[in-house]
Design a protein around this motif. Structure first.
Motif, PDB file in Angstrom:
ATOM      1  N   ILE A 216       2.404   2.355   2.040  1.00 31.83           N
ATOM      2  CA  ILE A 216       3.407   2.732   0.978  1.00 31.83           C
ATOM      3  C   ILE A 216       3.227   4.605   0.736  1.00 31.83           C
TER       4      ILE A 216
ATOM      5  N   THR B   9      -0.731  -4.257   1.743  1.00 31.21           N
ATOM      6  CA  THR B   9       0.742  -4.711   1.269  1.00 31.21           C
ATOM      7  C   THR B   9       1.008  -6.004   1.788  1.00 31.21           C
TER       8      THR B   9
ATOM      9  N   MET C 225      11.076  -4.042  -9.980  1.00 35.26           N
ATOM     10  CA  MET C 225       9.723  -3.883  -9.726  1.00 35.26           C
ATOM     11  C   MET C 225       8.838  -4.670 -11.017  1.00 35.26           C
TER      12      MET C 225
ATOM     13  N   HIS D 147       6.945   7.350  -7.443  1.00 35.76           N
ATOM     14  CA  HIS D 147       7.197   6.569  -8.627  1.00 35.76           C
ATOM     15  C   HIS D 147       8.611   6.328  -8.852  1.00 35.76           C
TER      16      HIS D 147
ATOM     17  N   LEU E 242       1.595  -2.071  -8.198  1.00 33.59           N
ATOM     18  CA  LEU E 242       1.886  -2.342  -6.782  1.00 33.59           C
ATOM     19  C   LEU E 242       1.756  -3.879  -6.062  1.00 33.59           C
ATOM     20  N   ARG E 243       2.416  -4.093  -5.266  1.00 37.20           N
ATOM     21  CA  ARG E 243       2.294  -5.481  -4.539  1.00 37.20           C
ATOM     22  C   ARG E 243       1.097  -5.306  -3.383  1.00 37.20           C
TER      23      ARG E 243
ATOM     24  N   THR F 123      -5.937   1.933  -7.079  1.00 41.65           N
ATOM     25  CA  THR F 123      -4.683   2.425  -7.311  1.00 41.65           C
ATOM     26  C   THR F 123      -3.848   1.615  -8.589  1.00 41.65           C
ATOM     27  N   ASN F 124      -3.929   0.387  -8.516  1.00 45.59           N
ATOM     28  CA  ASN F 124      -3.401  -0.467  -9.760  1.00 45.59           C
ATOM     29  C   ASN F 124      -4.282  -0.426 -10.909  1.00 45.59           C
TER      30      ASN F 124
ATOM     31  N   LEU G  56       8.859   1.726  -1.847  1.00 41.13           N
ATOM     32  CA  LEU G  56       8.321   0.669  -2.949  1.00 41.13           C
ATOM     33  C   LEU G  56       9.558  -0.295  -2.965  1.00 41.13           C
TER      34      LEU G  56
END
Length: 426
Positions: free
Chosen positions: A363, A357, A1, A367, A246-247, A233-234, A412
């Motif tokens: 998702i 995404t 990741m 984690h 996250l992508r 979120t990011n 993920l």
């Protein structure tokens, strides 16, 4: 990741401590079993299901109940079985009864069955796969020809080359009303709900304890945390130094409402009691959708995944213009398939955000380094209908019990392979 931070996260600014005296830190003494961050439909559904399953739950939202700054507001959302992917059929099987339970528990009507049609050129992969998936999962459906479809739904005109797939259980969910009902049910089942509580960062103390610090210096503690923060979120992952990006990409989408032409026969009913929800596949990668009139005047129509990509979630009131060429394509679609509507000028419009995404699948995963953090709500513009079922999946994960079916499609680690799996349909 990948751990490299995008530019917009590196540009996040903090308020200078010299501008104002810092507020006094207030630490709550309760240790919650789960803290859910984000009170949109996904977060509210997670908190609802976790509290219903016996947890001591805290729900935090940076705004107020059913606000319009994210992805969960509005008069209606489509609910349907019509997916070519197995996992969404599995979610639909779970979520339809759950919405009925939520209606009973809240004593509020939230779902109206309208029937649903998916249509487009019969050779298109989404149409072919949809029919195959209906057969595989024994979902009842009908194939209608042009004459049958137009008799059943006079609101539409179809092309002779269209394949028209009808499924009776398609319908609408009352979006903002559903979010409000879920918040109230959270409280009913014992959850603590806090509005206007922006989470500044979280700190993983151990595998059994996480500290959550809000920007007003309130401190909460929980054994597990659920990220349901959508497009924020990011930013929160970055502020919390959790070594994960996250992508995902946030886009601002618009939907438009179209009223009948003055000369349209009054016998053509565009209301939710007669007009079906509809998805038109122009080709394998482009789809238009429509919902009947609910609370706002006119038929709601949108071009799926046609909005403007955002560098970050904006402040309330910060709106980007919708691309004119996309609006022209919506007008062209309406003129061809809903000729009774005035496609020359929309009567009103609404905005919302998609948190996308790369493959448009959700998702729902832990984690990679902290198993007491569960990440969800990157729903790519088609998650509202499934929210209670996602809440059930999250509750299973938080309680360390098996999920009802394999959810590896939502993992993920699927993004570790740069060649992404096929994008989902509209």
């Amino acid at each position: 990741m990948s751990t490299q931070q995008p530019a917009y996260l590196r540009r996040i600014q903090t308020i200078s401590p010299h501008l104002q005296a810092p507020p006094q830190t207030v630490t709550k003494n309760i240790i919650y079993s789960t803290i859910v961050i984000g009170g949109g439909v996904i977060g509210a559904s997670c908190a609802y299901q976790l509290s219903k399953d016996g947890g001591n739950v805290l729900l935090l939202d940076q705004y107020h109940m059913a606000h319009d700054n994210g992805s969960s507001h509005g008069d209606g959302r489509i609910i349907r079985f019509s997916y070519p992917e197995d996992i969404y059929i599995e979610l639909a099987k779970i979520v339809y009864p759950m919405w009925k339970d939520i209606e009973k528990e809240s004593n509020t009507k939230l779902y109206q069955m309208t029937g649903g049609i998916d249509f487009g050129p019969g050779h298109l992969e989404p149409i072919v796969d949809l029919i195959q998936n209906y057969k595989k999962h024994n979902i009842p459906y009908e194939l209608l020809n042009k004459e049958e479809a137009e008799k059943k739904f006079p609101q539409f005109k179809f092309s002779p080359t269209d394949v028209i797939v009808y499924q009776a259980e398609g319908g609408v969910l009352y979006a903002s009303k559903a979010v409000k009902s879920l918040w109230l049910l959270c409280k009913q089942f014992g959850a603590t709900v806090e509005q206007n509580k922006k989470v500044d960062r979280i700190k993983v103390e151990s595998k059994d304890l996480i500290t959550v610090l809000c920007d007003d210096q309130t401190v909460y503690k929980g054994r597990k945390v659920v990220f349901a923060a959508g497009g924020w979120t990011n930013e929160l992952l970055y502020r919390s130094q959790l070594n994960l990006t996250l992508r995902i990409e946030v886009s601002q989408e618009n939907v438009f409402y179209w009223e009948p032409r003055p000369d349209t026969p009054k016998s053509i009913d565009y209301s939710q009691y007669s007009n079906p929800v509809a998805i038109y596949y122009r080709d394998a990668d482009n789809a238009f959708y429509s919902l009947p009139e609910i609370d706002i005047k006119g038929v709601k129509c949108g071009y799926h995944h046609s909005g403007t990509a955002l560098d970050k979630m904006g402040m309330p009131g910060d709106r980007k213009p919708y691309p004119k060429e996309k609006l022209d394509q919506i007008k062209e679609y309406i003129g061809k398939y809903n000729p009774g509507l005035n496609n020359e000028k929309e009567s009103s419009s609404l905005h919302c955000h998609y948190t996308n995404t790369p493959d448009y699948h959700f998702i729902v995963d832990r984690h990679p380094k902290h198993s007491n953090i569960i990440i969800t709500s990157a729903c790519s513009g088609h998650g509202f209908k499934f929210a209670p079922a996602i809440g059930k999946l999250v509750s299973c994960m938080a309680r360390d019990v098996p999920t009802p079916f394999d959810i590896s499609d939502f993992s993920l680690n699927r993004f570790n392979n740069k060649s992404l799996i096929k994008r989902t349909s509209a």
